[in-house]
Design a protein around this motif. Sequence first.
Motif, PDB file in Angstrom:
ATOM      1  N   GLY A   8      39.560  -9.672   2.635  1.00 36.25           N
ATOM      2  CA  GLY A   8      39.905  -8.717   1.582  1.00 36.25           C
ATOM      3  C   GLY A   8      39.994  -7.289   2.086  1.00 36.25           C
ATOM      4  N   THR A   9      39.925  -6.346   1.164  1.00 36.74           N
ATOM      5  CA  THR A   9      40.075  -4.929   1.481  1.00 36.74           C
ATOM      6  C   THR A   9      38.959  -4.474   2.406  1.00 36.74           C
ATOM      7  OG1 THR A   9      41.010  -4.638  -0.733  1.00 36.74           O
ATOM      8  CG2 THR A   9      40.383  -2.651   0.464  1.00 36.74           C
ATOM      9  N   ASN A  10      39.328  -3.933   3.566  1.00 33.06           N
ATOM     10  CA  ASN A  10      38.360  -3.393   4.523  1.00 33.06           C
ATOM     11  C   ASN A  10      39.098  -2.514   5.507  1.00 33.06           C
ATOM     12  OD1 ASN A  10      38.467  -4.982   7.421  1.00 33.06           O
ATOM     13  ND2 ASN A  10      39.250  -6.242   5.746  1.00 33.06           N
ATOM     14  N   GLY A  11      38.363  -1.809   6.360  1.00 27.86           N
ATOM     15  CA  GLY A  11      38.984  -0.844   7.254  1.00 27.86           C
ATOM     16  C   GLY A  11      39.927  -1.462   8.251  1.00 27.86           C
ATOM     17  N   VAL A  12      39.623  -2.646   8.754  1.00 31.99           N
ATOM     18  CA  VAL A  12      40.461  -3.288   9.765  1.00 31.99           C
ATOM     19  C   VAL A  12      41.695  -3.917   9.129  1.00 31.99           C
ATOM     20  CG1 VAL A  12      40.555  -5.073  11.540  1.00 31.99           C
ATOM     21  CG2 VAL A  12      38.482  -3.695  11.267  1.00 31.99           C
ATOM     22  N   GLY A  13      41.459  -4.837   8.193  1.00 33.00           N
ATOM     23  CA  GLY A  13      42.580  -5.566   7.608  1.00 33.00           C
ATOM     24  C   GLY A  13      43.530  -4.694   6.826  1.00 33.00           C
ATOM     25  N   THR A  14      42.998  -3.740   6.056  1.00 32.50           N
ATOM     26  CA  THR A  14      43.870  -2.886   5.255  1.00 32.50           C
ATOM     27  C   THR A  14      44.647  -1.910   6.135  1.00 32.50           C
ATOM     28  OG1 THR A  14      42.278  -3.072   3.450  1.00 32.50           O
ATOM     29  CG2 THR A  14      43.929  -1.342   3.268  1.00 32.50           C
ATOM     30  N   ALA A  15      44.046  -1.460   7.236  1.00 26.56           N
ATOM     31  CA  ALA A  15      44.792  -0.613   8.177  1.00 26.56           C
ATOM     32  C   ALA A  15      45.955  -1.386   8.776  1.00 26.56           C
ATOM     33  CB  ALA A  15      43.860  -0.105   9.273  1.00 26.56           C
ATOM     34  N   LEU A  16      45.742  -2.669   9.063  1.00 29.29           N
ATOM     35  CA  LEU A  16      46.843  -3.503   9.555  1.00 29.29           C
ATOM     36  C   LEU A  16      47.916  -3.680   8.488  1.00 29.29           C
ATOM     37  CD1 LEU A  16      45.236  -6.406  11.646  1.00 29.29           C
ATOM     38  CD2 LEU A  16      46.974  -4.779  12.401  1.00 29.29           C
ATOM     39  N   ALA A  17      47.497  -3.944   7.250  1.00 27.16           N
ATOM     40  CA  ALA A  17      48.469  -4.169   6.184  1.00 27.16           C
ATOM     41  C   ALA A  17      49.236  -2.897   5.839  1.00 27.16           C
ATOM     42  CB  ALA A  17      47.753  -4.718   4.945  1.00 27.16           C
ATOM     43  N   GLU A  18      48.532  -1.780   5.781  1.00 24.91           N
ATOM     44  CA  GLU A  18      49.182  -0.513   5.458  1.00 24.91           C
ATOM     45  C   GLU A  18      49.869   0.111   6.660  1.00 24.91           C
ATOM     46  OE1 GLU A  18      49.378   1.157   2.553  1.00 24.91           O
ATOM     47  OE2 GLU A  18      48.307  -0.353   1.384  1.00 24.91           O
ATOM     48  N   ARG A  19      49.512  -0.373   7.861  1.00 27.40           N
ATOM     49  CA  ARG A  19      50.063   0.140   9.128  1.00 27.40           C
ATOM     50  C   ARG A  19      49.807   1.634   9.273  1.00 27.40           C
ATOM     51  NH1 ARG A  19      52.738  -3.925  11.406  1.00 27.40           N
ATOM     52  NH2 ARG A  19      53.228  -5.653  10.012  1.00 27.40           N
ATOM     53  N   GLY A  20      48.611   2.048   8.871  1.00 27.67           N
ATOM     54  CA  GLY A  20      48.214   3.435   8.985  1.00 27.67           C
ATOM     55  C   GLY A  20      46.728   3.576   8.716  1.00 27.67           C
ATOM     56  N   PRO A  21      46.176   4.773   8.896  1.00 27.61           N
ATOM     57  CA  PRO A  21      44.746   4.983   8.691  1.00 27.61           C
ATOM     58  C   PRO A  21      44.356   4.776   7.229  1.00 27.61           C
ATOM     59  CG  PRO A  21      45.733   6.773   9.955  1.00 27.61           C
ATOM     60  CD  PRO A  21      46.853   5.974   9.409  1.00 27.61           C
ATOM     61  N   VAL A  22      43.153   4.224   7.009  1.00 31.83           N
ATOM     62  CA  VAL A  22      42.652   3.999   5.661  1.00 31.83           C
ATOM     63  C   VAL A  22      41.164   4.322   5.620  1.00 31.83           C
ATOM     64  CG1 VAL A  22      44.355   2.224   5.117  1.00 31.83           C
ATOM     65  CG2 VAL A  22      42.167   1.559   6.116  1.00 31.83           C
ATOM     66  N   TYR A  23      40.675   4.595   4.427  1.00 26.95           N
ATOM     67  CA  TYR A  23      39.239   4.783   4.201  1.00 26.95           C
ATOM     68  C   TYR A  23      38.860   3.943   2.989  1.00 26.95           C
ATOM     69  CZ  TYR A  23      34.757   6.936   3.015  1.00 26.95           C
ATOM     70  OH  TYR A  23      33.440   7.134   2.720  1.00 26.95           O
ATOM     71  N   ILE A  24      37.891   3.071   3.156  1.00 24.93           N
ATOM     72  CA  ILE A  24      37.441   2.167   2.111  1.00 24.93           C
ATOM     73  C   ILE A  24      35.940   2.359   1.949  1.00 24.93           C
ATOM     74  CG2 ILE A  24      37.372  -0.204   1.288  1.00 24.93           C
ATOM     75  CD1 ILE A  24      40.187   0.832   1.712  1.00 24.93           C
ATOM     76  N   ALA A  25      35.507   2.575   0.711  1.00 28.15           N
ATOM     77  CA  ALA A  25      34.089   2.843   0.479  1.00 28.15           C
ATOM     78  C   ALA A  25      33.595   2.035  -0.711  1.00 28.15           C
ATOM     79  CB  ALA A  25      33.841   4.324   0.233  1.00 28.15           C
ATOM     80  N   GLY A  26      32.456   1.386  -0.541  1.00 26.14           N
ATOM     81  CA  GLY A  26      31.728   0.764  -1.634  1.00 26.14           C
ATOM     82  C   GLY A  26      32.540  -0.209  -2.445  1.00 26.14           C
ATOM     83  N   ARG A  27      32.661   0.083  -3.727  1.00 28.66           N
ATOM     84  CA  ARG A  27      33.313  -0.842  -4.649  1.00 28.66           C
ATOM     85  C   ARG A  27      34.821  -0.943  -4.438  1.00 28.66           C
ATOM     86  NH1 ARG A  27      29.128   1.457  -7.745  1.00 28.66           N
ATOM     87  NH2 ARG A  27      27.720  -0.104  -8.659  1.00 28.66           N
ATOM     88  N   GLU A  28      35.357  -0.167  -3.544  1.00 28.37           N
ATOM     89  CA  GLU A  28      36.778  -0.333  -3.216  1.00 28.37           C
ATOM     90  C   GLU A  28      37.009  -1.598  -2.405  1.00 28.37           C
ATOM     91  OE1 GLU A  28      38.663   4.145  -3.205  1.00 28.37           O
ATOM     92  OE2 GLU A  28      37.853   3.356  -1.324  1.00 28.37           O
TER      93      GLU A  28
END
Length: 946
Positions: free
Chosen positions: A128-148
Amino acid sequence: MVPLSVAWDDIGGLVDAHERFLAGSLVESDVRDSVLDSWKRCRSVGLEPHRLLVRYTGDVALDERFRHAADPVLADLTSSFADASMTIALCDGQGRMVERLGGDRQLRDRLDAVRFAPGFDASESVVGTNGVGTALAERGPVYIAGREHFADCLQPFACAGAPVRDPLSGRIEAVLDITCLRDQGDPAMVRMVREAARSIEARLLEQADLRERALLAAYRRADGHAGDRPGQPDGLRPDLDGGALGRIDMAVLRAKAEELIASPHRTLDEVTLPSGRTATLLRRQVTGAAGETGVAVEARVLGGPRLRHLDVAPAPGETGIPAAPAGERRLGSAVRRPAGSPVTHSTPAPQAPATRPVTTPDGEPARAEGWLLLVGEPGVGRLAMLARRRLELLHDASVRIGTTLDVTRTAEELAEVTVPRFADFVAVDLPDSVLRGEEPEALGGRTALRRVAIRAVRKQPHNLYEVGDTVEYVPSTPQARSLETRQSVIEPVLTEADGWIAQDPERLTPVLEAGIHSLITVPLRARGTTLGVVSFYRSLQPDSYEDDDLSLAQELVGRAAICIDNARRYTREHNTALALQRSLLPRGRSEQSAVEVAYRYLPAQAGVGGDWFDVIPLSGARVALVVGDVVGHGLHAAATMGRLRTAVHNFCSLDLSPDDLLTHLDDLVVRLDRGEGWAAENSPDSGIVGATCLYAVYDPVSRRCTLTRAGHPLPAVVAPDGSVEFVDLPACPPLGLGGMPFETVELELAEGSRLVLYTDGLVEDRHRDIDAGLDDLRAVLAGADRSPEDTCEAVLDALLPARPGDDVALLVARTHSLGADRVAQWDLPSDPAVVSRSRAAVTAQLAEWGLEELTFTTELIASELVTNAIRHATGPVQLRLLRDRALICEVSDGSGTSPRLRRAQSTDEGGRGLFLVAQLTERWGTRYTPDGKVIWTEQPLPGRCR
C-alpha cells in the motif's frame, strides 16, 4: 529538523478519512491528491488495509556500478542521522529492499515487525501507500505520514522516498527512503531524500564521463595521438570558406555516428551529406586500460577540405618514426594496421570497399582524410539514437495531430502518429459525452467508454475491442486505474498483469498468445478535465516499455488531449449554434396551397453560418418565398439571421410590396450595425452586419410572381417542359449599405413551374467560380416531371462536396394555380342599393361551393365591408371570394385610407362593424395596391376549424 508538536495528520479530516474512503465516501477535501491517488490504486488492486501478504526475495542486490556511486552518499546520509532515530532504506527498481541503514533498536524492531526489511517487497501494490512504493508509482519524491498510509500496520511511521534514475537512460534504478516514527516525521525529509538521490545520480554521471575519457585515451594510445581530445577541425567550421562542412552536415554526421555506435553488427556506413559530399563512417571497437569497452567512429569526407588538425605524415624515417610495414596504411599522422592485426587496446575496423578515384573540378585527386568523430558506449549510443527518434516523433505529432476540429479525427491522428514508431497497437477510448461536445462526468472504473480510434501494425487487432464498441474497464485494469487516479500506468510485462487480464480472460488470453507483451495507459487530460484514456501496446517490437517511453507517451497524449479538448469545445459551440439556427429555421410544411415546396439546409464544416429560408403565407392565397444569407459564421450570424427572419415575418404581416419590404429590412440591418441606438462595445460579436436576400411573392390566382433581391444570386425558373432560365433581376446592393432603392421584376409562371432559390454556398467556393457553378446548376435542373424533393436531392448530390466550406440553403417551389371554379368576383357600383345584391350573390356562390354553413357570417362580413367601401372610400368597388384552405372574402376600393378597429361606446350609433368582422373571422387585414387598398378576411372551412 524540528519535530512537530502535534502530529499533523491528527489535524483536520484525516482522523477518519481513511475509514470514510474505504466506506465509499468522498474525501477529496481532507486528503492530499497524491495520497488519495495512491489509495485509489491500492483499492483497485484489491489490497486490504488490515492484512498484508508481503513477498520476500533472497539475494536482492544492485550492480557494482550503482553501489560504487551510492555507497558514499549513503554513508554521509547515515552519519547525519547519528543522533536521530531514522533509518535509511535502499530498494531496487521494483521496490524490493536491498539494504537498511541507521535507526535505533526500537525503530528497527518495529520495522522488522511490519516486514520493512531487506529482501521484503515494499512496492505499492503489495504493502500500500508508503515512501518506497508510492515514489515508484508517482515517479517522484513523496512524503507519507501516519494515517496517510493505506495499511493499518504502517500508520505509526512517517517516511519520505525518492526514485534514483540512471542519468543517461532515465530508467529508475533504485528508490531511496527515509523512515522514522510518525511523531518524529517532518515534511523536510522530502528535501533530504531528494538531494541524496540527486547526489547518487550525479556520481553515476561522473562514472559515465570517466568511462568515456578512458575510451578516448585508449583510442589515442592505439592511434599514436597524445594530448586532449581533438575538436572539430578548423577547416570544417562553418564560418570559413565555402568548402567547409556546415552545421547541418556535422549534425547529420553525428546522428549517423550515434546510430553506428548503437549497431553492434555494423562496421561501416556511407553518408550523403546535405552539401552533396559523401562521408564514410568507420566503427572501431575500443578497450580502455581498466577494461572499459566502447566504440570509436572515424569520419572520412570525400571532396572535402583538408583537415588542418591532422599533421601531414612525414616521409618514413624523417622523424625517427619507423616506416609502416607493408600492408599498413596511414590516416593523417596515425598508423593504421590492416584488419586482423593484433592490437592491445583497439580493434580496427575492416577496410573500406574499393572505389574509383574522386577528382575535383580542377582535375586534382580528391583527398579523403579520416578524423575521430565520436567515442562512446553502445548503450549510450542507443540511448542517444532513441532520444533523437523521440524528438522526431514529438515534432511529427505537433504537426500531424490536431489538423481538424473533429474529435474522432484527432484521436485517429494520435493513433496514426504513434504506430508503428512507438507502439504496435493503439486504442483511444472516449465517453460519448466528449463526442457530443459536452463536459464529461468524472471518469473511473466501470465508466462506459466508446472506442473511437484503433491503429495496428497487423490487420487484425488481436481480439481487442473494435471501433464503435462500448468498453467498460473493471477497476483492476490499468485503464481504470489511470482514469481514477489521473496518472499513467505502465505494465512492462503483461503476462504478469493479472488486473489487465481480469477485464476479459477469454478475450485477452489469445491477445497475449498473439504476442502483445507490454502496455502503457495514459489518461487524456486537458484543462483539469479527464476526457478518456489511451492504451499503447507492443507486440512486434521486442523491447518492453520503459520509463522514458512512459514520459514520451505522456507528452504525446498531453498534446493530443489539448487538441481533442479544443475539438470538443468546438463541437459544443458548433452544436449550440446549429441548434439555435435550426430552431430559428422553419420546420414542417407551410400551410398554403400556392406552391409545393421542398427545402434543404446544410451547415458548413467550418461553422454554422447565417443562411436562412422561409415560406410565408400571405393574404389572398398568395405566398412569399424568402432566402437570405448573413455575413459570417457562428452564434452571432445565427442570432442575426433569426432577427432578420422575424423582421421579414413582421413586414409580411403588413402586406408590404417586395421592394418596400427590402427597404425596411435594409434599414433594420443598418440599425443593427449601429447598435440600435446603444453604444456598441468592441467584442468578438461586434462589427459590420451584412446580409443578402431574395424575396418573391407568388399569386396563384393570376400566376404572377414579383421578385426583388439585395446582393443575392439570381433565382432559377424551370418551366414545365424542363427548360431553365435565370431571372434577370436588377443587381441591387446587399442589405446594410442603406439609401439605395430596390427594383422588382414581375413575370407570369405557367402552372407546374419550379422556382429555385438558393444561397451562394451552393454555386461558389474556393475551387469554383460562380459562373461555373451556375452552369452546373442549370445542367442539373434541366428536365421535366421532377418533384421539388427530387430536385433538391439531385442538386445537392451534383453540386456539393463531401465537406462544404460554406453553409447552403436551397428552396424549390413548384407553382399551383387557383382555378376559376374556386374564384368568384363582382364589380360593384358605389350605390348603397348594391349591398343587398352582393349578399344575394355571396349566398348563391356559397351554395354552389357547398359552404352553406358559412352563409350567415359571410353575408354579414361582405355586407359590412361593401357598405364601408361605398360610404368611406372612392372609386370602383370589387367583391371577391376565394375558396382555398380557407374562405377568403376581399373588398377592394380606390381609397388609400385604412380602416381602424376600435371599441364603440354604448352611446355610439356606429363603429361596431369592423369589431363584428374581427370576431367572426380568423384573420383580417388591409393590403395596399397601386390602385387603392383591399380589405380581406379569412374564415376556416367547415371541418378545418381550430
